[in-house]
Design a protein around this motif. Structure first.
Motif, PDB file in Angstrom:
ATOM      1  N   GLU A 148      41.813  47.901  44.417  1.00 36.11           N
ATOM      2  CA  GLU A 148      42.728  49.044  44.489  1.00 36.11           C
ATOM      3  C   GLU A 148      42.656  49.712  45.858  1.00 36.11           C
ATOM      4  O   GLU A 148      43.682  50.054  46.440  1.00 36.11           O
ATOM      5  N   PHE A 149      41.445  49.906  46.379  1.00 38.59           N
ATOM      6  CA  PHE A 149      41.309  50.441  47.737  1.00 38.59           C
ATOM      7  C   PHE A 149      42.038  49.564  48.749  1.00 38.59           C
ATOM      8  O   PHE A 149      42.736  50.055  49.635  1.00 38.59           O
ATOM      9  N   MET A 150      41.859  48.253  48.591  1.00 39.62           N
ATOM     10  CA  MET A 150      42.290  47.310  49.614  1.00 39.62           C
ATOM     11  C   MET A 150      43.655  46.690  49.343  1.00 39.62           C
ATOM     12  O   MET A 150      44.015  45.676  49.920  1.00 39.62           O
ATOM     13  N   GLN A 151      44.422  47.308  48.479  1.00 40.50           N
ATOM     14  CA  GLN A 151      45.811  46.933  48.230  1.00 40.50           C
ATOM     15  C   GLN A 151      45.969  45.462  47.862  1.00 40.50           C
ATOM     16  O   GLN A 151      46.921  44.791  48.269  1.00 40.50           O
ATOM     17  N   VAL A 152      45.006  44.960  47.090  1.00 38.80           N
ATOM     18  CA  VAL A 152      45.195  43.670  46.433  1.00 38.80           C
ATOM     19  C   VAL A 152      46.034  43.902  45.187  1.00 38.80           C
ATOM     20  O   VAL A 152      47.049  43.240  44.971  1.00 38.80           O
ATOM     21  N   THR A 153      45.594  44.852  44.371  1.00 40.92           N
ATOM     22  CA  THR A 153      46.321  45.202  43.152  1.00 40.92           C
ATOM     23  C   THR A 153      46.595  46.698  43.124  1.00 40.92           C
ATOM     24  O   THR A 153      46.031  47.475  43.897  1.00 40.92           O
ATOM     25  N   VAL A 154      47.467  47.077  42.205  1.00 36.74           N
ATOM     26  CA  VAL A 154      47.796  48.492  41.981  1.00 36.74           C
ATOM     27  C   VAL A 154      47.829  48.726  40.471  1.00 36.74           C
ATOM     28  O   VAL A 154      48.471  47.971  39.730  1.00 36.74           O
ATOM     29  N   THR A 155      47.149  49.762  40.024  1.00 37.55           N
ATOM     30  CA  THR A 155      47.161  50.082  38.604  1.00 37.55           C
ATOM     31  C   THR A 155      48.425  50.850  38.232  1.00 37.55           C
ATOM     32  O   THR A 155      48.985  51.575  39.055  1.00 37.55           O
ATOM     33  N   ARG A 156      48.840  50.688  36.997  1.00 41.36           N
ATOM     34  CA  ARG A 156      49.962  51.467  36.468  1.00 41.36           C
ATOM     35  C   ARG A 156      49.454  52.589  35.567  1.00 41.36           C
ATOM     36  O   ARG A 156      50.238  53.276  34.915  1.00 41.36           O
ATOM     37  N   ASN A 157      48.139  52.766  35.553  1.00 39.52           N
ATOM     38  CA  ASN A 157      47.523  53.859  34.809  1.00 39.52           C
ATOM     39  C   ASN A 157      47.439  55.068  35.734  1.00 39.52           C
ATOM     40  O   ASN A 157      46.693  55.066  36.701  1.00 39.52           O
ATOM     41  N   ASP A 158      48.175  56.103  35.432  1.00 39.28           N
ATOM     42  CA  ASP A 158      48.242  57.272  36.309  1.00 39.28           C
ATOM     43  C   ASP A 158      46.912  57.998  36.436  1.00 39.28           C
ATOM     44  O   ASP A 158      46.725  58.805  37.343  1.00 39.28           O
ATOM     45  N   ASN A 216      28.693  38.837  37.960  1.00 39.86           N
ATOM     46  CA  ASN A 216      29.576  39.383  36.924  1.00 39.86           C
ATOM     47  C   ASN A 216      29.908  40.844  37.189  1.00 39.86           C
ATOM     48  O   ASN A 216      31.067  41.271  37.084  1.00 39.86           O
ATOM     49  N   ALA A 217      28.883  41.628  37.514  1.00 39.62           N
ATOM     50  CA  ALA A 217      29.105  43.042  37.811  1.00 39.62           C
ATOM     51  C   ALA A 217      29.971  43.189  39.055  1.00 39.62           C
ATOM     52  O   ALA A 217      30.869  44.043  39.117  1.00 39.62           O
ATOM     53  N   ASN A 218      29.710  42.369  40.069  1.00 37.18           N
ATOM     54  CA  ASN A 218      30.505  42.426  41.298  1.00 37.18           C
ATOM     55  C   ASN A 218      31.979  42.153  41.025  1.00 37.18           C
ATOM     56  O   ASN A 218      32.864  42.833  41.561  1.00 37.18           O
ATOM     57  N   LEU A 219      32.253  41.144  40.192  1.00 36.86           N
ATOM     58  CA  LEU A 219      33.647  40.817  39.876  1.00 36.86           C
ATOM     59  C   LEU A 219      34.316  41.947  39.103  1.00 36.86           C
ATOM     60  O   LEU A 219      35.488  42.264  39.332  1.00 36.86           O
ATOM     61  N   ASP A 220      33.570  42.541  38.199  1.00 38.58           N
ATOM     62  CA  ASP A 220      34.130  43.636  37.393  1.00 38.58           C
ATOM     63  C   ASP A 220      34.628  44.767  38.281  1.00 38.58           C
ATOM     64  O   ASP A 220      35.769  45.228  38.161  1.00 38.58           O
ATOM     65  N   ARG A 221      33.766  45.233  39.207  1.00 38.52           N
ATOM     66  CA  ARG A 221      34.158  46.356  40.058  1.00 38.52           C
ATOM     67  C   ARG A 221      34.968  45.916  41.272  1.00 38.52           C
ATOM     68  O   ARG A 221      35.635  46.746  41.901  1.00 38.52           O
ATOM     69  N   ASN A 222      34.930  44.637  41.598  1.00 44.64           N
ATOM     70  CA  ASN A 222      35.861  44.135  42.604  1.00 44.64           C
ATOM     71  C   ASN A 222      37.290  44.354  42.118  1.00 44.64           C
ATOM     72  O   ASN A 222      38.141  44.866  42.862  1.00 44.64           O
ATOM     73  N   LEU A 223      37.551  43.975  40.876  1.00 47.58           N
ATOM     74  CA  LEU A 223      38.893  44.131  40.333  1.00 47.58           C
ATOM     75  C   LEU A 223      39.250  45.601  40.110  1.00 47.58           C
ATOM     76  O   LEU A 223      40.399  46.001  40.289  1.00 47.58           O
ATOM     77  N   ARG A 224      38.275  46.407  39.743  1.00 44.04           N
ATOM     78  CA  ARG A 224      38.548  47.802  39.398  1.00 44.04           C
ATOM     79  C   ARG A 224      38.644  48.708  40.625  1.00 44.04           C
ATOM     80  O   ARG A 224      39.515  49.580  40.683  1.00 44.04           O
ATOM     81  N   ILE A 225      37.749  48.520  41.598  1.00 44.98           N
ATOM     82  CA  ILE A 225      37.657  49.457  42.727  1.00 44.98           C
ATOM     83  C   ILE A 225      38.116  48.831  44.036  1.00 44.98           C
ATOM     84  O   ILE A 225      39.064  49.299  44.674  1.00 44.98           O
ATOM     85  N   ASN A 226      37.430  47.757  44.471  1.00 41.54           N
ATOM     86  CA  ASN A 226      37.752  47.145  45.763  1.00 41.54           C
ATOM     87  C   ASN A 226      39.224  46.777  45.860  1.00 41.54           C
ATOM     88  O   ASN A 226      39.888  47.063  46.865  1.00 41.54           O
TER      89      ASN A 226
END
Length: 489
Positions: A65-75, A53-63
């Motif tokens: 974004e670093f690895m250009q899977v997703t991009v946040t619209r929060n500046d 669960n923790a891995n998935l949480d920070r996978n979506l938040r950090i990994n």
């Protein structure tokens, strides 16, 4: 009724473990389960579930974004620009160390109790220990390891930080010992098997996962002569393969299959559809590559930006120039579709393909590459024909260089590692073989961060050991290379 009772027991165990979470540094090194009589099997499901669960949480938040899977619209969240606030370091540090106490207690309780199958519980514990400890050191570098999680035994709440080389050496020893323990193939008591959400305590399947994880760590250190990793790789894959069984099919992958109900509920199940995607969308790199591959997984992972059209957002966009969101995560992923991954058969096949392509082992690189692609498709209930490999971006070509082939392997490995903790980031740091797009407003001199800094709590409550580690590593910055790190920037 029997199933209901067991589900209730597992739920209670999960609640016990979840209730142990705390930001207090001392409690990270203290046993969160106060009962001295706790059975090893009751610790197994909570530890696995909480780590994933923790891995998935920070996978979506950090990994991602670093690895250009997703991009946040929060500046104000700038991982995609390679800017990382120091406060981001604590979440995974706290979660991983808390569950390491439970994981190591599985080993100790099994040894004390000597109940049927205790060798199997010890083997499973060693594999989980190597998995979580490798995540810690690969994220932070030198970490408390040999003295960690001992506060409740010897009141040591200020453990020293160990060198990554020494940690890796011990991780490989743990996996070696796990292989020997699980080789005995001793079944646990039948009533306890269902406490394991991965393999129902099957020692043969855990042994295969442990040896596959062994290869992951050996590949990561294969360029370092200190551990003699290449010789061990050859032994596992060639000269002594019968003594090191590996995952042999997608069905043997180390995956927690989420459910639509407790106790193994997808952590995003109750999240509102709008909140699941929040302020992010898929990146151009992610979407464009899937389109070029004509990849059937695209529709499973992403929504259409407009009718019949997929699109991604620019990663590393300038502040104040927030792009319009295009394709987003399919909300079906938050139900049962998103897997809780430790390691997959697909990743193993890509590891062997790389080792073969680099000439470390005598295997058919192309066949293992195709095995990996097919296994990843199978995980997402997709099938492909041989025509998929006719695409020159996918199939091995006669005029391909070794680098060309390695890039193809790693692009497919990248997609196979979707939702798998920080493995995409670790692999890019190891190889640099993905042609990530260069954002217009990257911070950190355009360099991909290679670690997270130590959490502030370790600096304040374990300062002497923190200072020693930082001095040894040359600072506590996101660009400080680790022992196994080659550097890709």
């Amino acid at each position: 009724m029997k199933t209901l009772i067991k589900s209730s027991i597992i739920c209670a165990a999960l609640a016990l473990s979840m209730g142990s979470c705390t930001k207090d540094f001392v409690k990270m090194n203290t046993n969160p389960n106060e009962s001295a009589a706790v059975a090893p099997q009751t610790l197994l499901a909570p530890a696995i579930y909480n780590v994933i669960n923790a891995n998935l949480d920070r996978n979506l938040r950090i990994n991602n974004e670093f690895m250009q899977v997703t991009v946040t619209r929060n500046d104000n969240r700038e991982f995609h620009r390679y800017e990382v606030r120091a406060t981001e370091s604590e979440y995974m540090w706290r979660n991983w160390y808390l569950e390491l106490t439970n994981i190591r207690d599985i080993f100790n309780r099994a040894e004390e109790g000597r109940q049927t199958g205790y060798q199997t519980y010890q083997g499973i514990s060693l594999i989980l220990d190597a998995w979580v400890s490798s995540l810690l050191t690969d994220t932070y570098g030198d970490i408390p390891y040999f003295e960690s999680n001992l506060g409740y035994i010897n009141n040591n709440t200020s453990p020293k930080f160990d060198k990554q080389e020494d940690i890796y050496r011990d991780l490989l020893l743990k996996l070696e010992r796990a292989n020997e323990l699980l080789k005995e193939n001793v079944a646990v008591e039948s009533g306890n098997a269902e406490f394991d959400p991965i393999y129902s305590s099957d020692p043969a399947k855990w042994r295969k996962l442990g040896n596959s994880l062994y290869l992951r760590l050996l590949l990561r250190t294969s360029h370092k002569a200190e551990l003699n990793s290449v010789a061990k790789i050859k032994e596992i894959l060639e000269t002594n393969a019968s003594e090191y069984p590996l995952m042999a099919a997608q069905a043997e992958s180390g995956i927690l299959r989420f459910q639509g109900q407790e106790p193994f509920l997808n952590p995003f199940f109750n999240t509102r559809d709008l909140d699941f995607n929040g302020d992010k969308g898929y990146s151009e790199f992610f979407i464009n590559n899937l389109l070029e591959l004509n990849d059937p997984r695209l529709s499973t992972w992403a929504t259409e930006a407009t009718l019949g059209v997929y699109g991604g957002m620019q990663s590393g966009y300038p502040k104040g120039s927030i792009p319009e969101r295009q394709s987003t995560l399919q909300v079906s992923l938050k139900n049962t579709a998103m897997p809780g991954i430790i390691m997959t058969y697909a990743e193993l096949q890509f590891i062997i393909a790389e080792l073969a392509e680099r000439g470390i082992v005598q295997k058919d690189a192309e066949q293992h590459y195709k095995n990996g692609v097919n296994a990843s498709m199978e995980l997402w209930n997709k099938t492909i024909t041989d025509a998929y490999f006719d695409n020159t971006k996918i199939g091995f070509q006669t005029d391909d260089t070794q680098t060309d082939r390695l890039k193809k392997i790693h692009l497919q490995k990248y997609f196979s590692l979707l939702f798998t903790d920080f493995q995409q980031w670790f692999e890019y740091r190891r190889t640099g073989l993905l042609d990530l797009y260069t954002g217009a407003a990257l911070e950190n001199d355009g360099k991909m961060p290679v670690r997270l800094s130590y959490p502030l709590i370790s600096q304040s409550l374990n300062k002497a050991n923190y200072d020693e580690a930082v001095s040894r590593m040359g600072g506590d910055r996101i660009n400080n290379l680790m022992w196994w790190q080659i550097g890709v920037n």
